[in-house]
Design a protein around this motif. Structure first.
Motif, mmCIF file in Angstrom:
data_model
loop_
_atom_site.group_PDB
_atom_site.id
_atom_site.type_symbol
_atom_site.label_atom_id
_atom_site.label_comp_id
_atom_site.label_asym_id
_atom_site.label_seq_id
_atom_site.Cartn_x
_atom_site.Cartn_y
_atom_site.Cartn_z
ATOM 1 N N ARG A 1 0.977 -1.236 -0.081
ATOM 2 C CA ARG A 1 0.019 0.148 -0.151
ATOM 3 C C ARG A 1 0.937 1.275 0.137
ATOM 4 O O ARG A 1 1.885 1.046 0.441
ATOM 5 C CB ARG A 1 -0.723 0.066 1.097
ATOM 6 C CG ARG A 1 -1.998 -1.239 1.385
ATOM 7 C CD ARG A 1 -2.937 -1.064 0.447
ATOM 8 N NE ARG A 1 -3.743 -2.198 0.514
ATOM 9 C CZ ARG A 1 -3.813 -3.293 -0.270
ATOM 10 N NH1 ARG A 1 -2.821 -3.504 -1.174
ATOM 11 N NH2 ARG A 1 -4.778 -4.302 -0.065
ATOM 12 N N ARG A 2 0.362 2.587 -0.364
ATOM 13 C CA ARG A 2 1.126 3.654 -0.311
ATOM 14 C C ARG A 2 1.510 3.814 1.190
ATOM 15 O O ARG A 2 0.723 3.715 2.178
ATOM 16 C CB ARG A 2 0.163 4.837 -0.785
ATOM 17 C CG ARG A 2 -0.584 4.753 -2.255
ATOM 18 C CD ARG A 2 -1.097 5.781 -2.470
ATOM 19 N NE ARG A 2 -2.056 5.507 -4.009
ATOM 20 C CZ ARG A 2 -3.146 4.707 -3.971
ATOM 21 N NH1 ARG A 2 -3.633 3.967 -2.984
ATOM 22 N NH2 ARG A 2 -3.667 4.558 -5.211
ATOM 23 N N GLY A 3 2.447 4.391 1.190
ATOM 24 C CA GLY A 3 3.292 4.699 2.492
ATOM 25 C C GLY A 3 4.228 3.732 3.109
ATOM 26 O O GLY A 3 4.842 3.917 3.948
ATOM 27 N N ASP A 4 3.948 2.451 2.613
ATOM 28 C CA ASP A 4 4.761 1.404 3.024
ATOM 29 C C ASP A 4 6.244 1.734 2.809
ATOM 30 O O ASP A 4 6.522 1.965 1.827
ATOM 31 C CB ASP A 4 4.557 -0.047 2.441
ATOM 32 C CG ASP A 4 3.070 -0.533 2.759
ATOM 33 O OD1 ASP A 4 2.538 -0.113 4.088
ATOM 34 O OD2 ASP A 4 2.417 -1.393 2.151
ATOM 35 N N LYS B 1 13.081 1.341 0.467
ATOM 36 C CA LYS B 1 12.466 2.838 -0.059
ATOM 37 C C LYS B 1 10.908 2.665 0.629
ATOM 38 O O LYS B 1 10.340 1.949 0.864
ATOM 39 C CB LYS B 1 12.422 3.101 -1.424
ATOM 40 C CG LYS B 1 13.947 3.118 -1.967
ATOM 41 C CD LYS B 1 14.709 4.285 -1.674
ATOM 42 C CE LYS B 1 16.195 4.031 -2.171
ATOM 43 N NZ LYS B 1 17.219 5.229 -1.662
ATOM 44 N N ARG B 2 10.524 3.930 0.361
ATOM 45 C CA ARG B 2 8.956 4.034 0.632
ATOM 46 C C ARG B 2 7.986 4.317 -0.488
ATOM 47 O O ARG B 2 8.337 5.102 -1.439
ATOM 48 C CB ARG B 2 8.398 5.490 1.743
ATOM 49 C CG ARG B 2 7.319 5.497 2.302
ATOM 50 C CD ARG B 2 7.093 6.844 2.997
ATOM 51 N NE ARG B 2 7.953 6.858 4.085
ATOM 52 C CZ ARG B 2 7.524 6.189 5.431
ATOM 53 N NH1 ARG B 2 6.437 5.517 5.626
ATOM 54 N NH2 ARG B 2 8.490 6.515 6.519
ATOM 55 N N VAL B 3 6.986 3.533 -0.634
ATOM 56 C CA VAL B 3 6.014 3.491 -1.817
ATOM 57 C C VAL B 3 5.380 4.789 -1.566
ATOM 58 O O VAL B 3 4.424 5.104 -0.705
ATOM 59 C CB VAL B 3 5.120 2.363 -1.569
ATOM 60 C CG1 VAL B 3 4.131 2.323 -2.752
ATOM 61 C CG2 VAL B 3 6.032 0.997 -1.779
ATOM 62 N N VAL B 4 5.285 5.678 -2.615
ATOM 63 C CA VAL B 4 4.516 7.064 -2.711
ATOM 64 C C VAL B 4 3.262 6.672 -3.830
ATOM 65 O O VAL B 4 2.448 7.664 -3.831
ATOM 66 C CB VAL B 4 5.221 7.972 -2.622
ATOM 67 C CG1 VAL B 4 6.310 8.210 -1.521
ATOM 68 C CG2 VAL B 4 6.181 8.193 -3.982
ATOM 69 N N GLY C 1 -6.298 2.740 1.120
ATOM 70 C CA GLY C 1 -5.836 3.006 2.420
ATOM 71 C C GLY C 1 -4.429 2.756 2.693
ATOM 72 O O GLY C 1 -3.572 2.741 1.642
ATOM 73 N N VAL C 2 -4.030 2.721 3.727
ATOM 74 C CA VAL C 2 -2.521 2.142 4.257
ATOM 75 C C VAL C 2 -2.826 0.891 4.822
ATOM 76 O O VAL C 2 -3.957 0.292 5.420
ATOM 77 C CB VAL C 2 -1.910 3.455 5.149
ATOM 78 C CG1 VAL C 2 -1.867 4.614 4.504
ATOM 79 C CG2 VAL C 2 -2.925 3.196 6.480
#
Length: 254
Positions: A70-73, A89-92, A199-200
């Motif tokens: 998910r985004r933010g992971d 890295k972070r998924v955006v 969502g997250v």
């Protein structure tokens, strides 16, 4: 007759002690085995994800399928375009998203919505360089939290025209820092992406596994201590029985 209750009590205590020890071993060993199956350790190689994690930090990443991202992971992935070693890295952005930077307040935007990112390095903010990218389906757009010192999707976007990576390149989602101990703890959820579709991610099973292994260790200590006390009580009971018998015999002969 007077010695019977202590012996029965001793047997019951030893039985209960054994049950407590057994339960403790199941929780402790089961927790460790499940953690080994569900998580992979990873040593962070650079400061590109500072201040969330720093170079040399030891983290635990939950083994997941790319479809669960998910985004933010914060993810661990391997992609030939980025190099031979696993990266963090972070998924955006995910497939179909438009990721851009920056809006008039210096924030990252996803599908036109500004994203609050309290985890980014304050000095550089959302990004010192502007960019805009449409993420292909089944791919991910990834940034380091230290936006002023991170080779990430922005870099590859400028070099090759596309900076995303396939979902199936992901092998894990970082859930916690375990070393150094002063920095140990679960990573905060990236709630700034909560209003985006999907969502997250929720919290993984690491916390209940920690509680289970801790409870197992405590039960083992309690069971061992309980068994030792029961053994001493039983021995005292037997000595009391023998002493009473001797005194009774002496009184009879007298």
């Amino acid at each position: 007759m007077s010695g019977a209750p202590p012996r029965r009590g001793g047997r019951v205590s030893r039985t209960l002690s054994g049950l407590v020890l057994g339960l403790g071993c199941v929780l402790l060993l089961g927790g460790f085995v499940l953690a080994a199956v569900l998580y992979q350790p990873y040593t962070v190689p650079t400061d590109s994800m500072a201040p969330t994690v720093a170079a040399g930090d030891r983290v635990l990443a939950q083994r997941i399928d790319g479809g669960e991202v998910r985004r933010g992971d914060v993810v661990v992935f391997t992609d030939a375009e980025w190099g031979p070693s696993p990266m963090i890295k972070r998924v955006v952005g995910t497939g179909g998203d438009t990721v851009a930077c920056c809006d008039d307040q210096g924030r990252l935007t996803v599908n036109g919505d500004p994203i609050t990112e309290p985890y980014v390095e304050e000095e550089t903010g959302a990004s010192p360089m502007g960019f805009s990218a449409e993420v292909p389906e089944d791919e991910l757009f990834l940034l380091g939290d230290n936006r002023g010192d991170s080779r990430d999707s922005r870099t590859l976007l400028a070099e090759t025209g596309t900076g995303s990576v396939p979902r199936d390149a992901v092998s894990g989602r970082v859930e916690a820092v375990v070393w150094p101990t002063g920095e140990a703890g679960l990573l905060d959820r990236a709630t700034g992406f909560a209003d985006q579709p999907g969502g997250v991610s929720g919290e993984g099973p690491l916390r209940p596994l920690f509680y289970a292994t801790s409870a197992g260790a405590a039960l083992i200590l309690v069971g061992a201590a309980w068994g030792g006390i029961a053994h001493r009580v039983s021995r005292k009971g037997r000595r009391g029985v023998r002493t009473s018998g001797v005194a009774h015999n002496e009184g009879t002969h007298g």
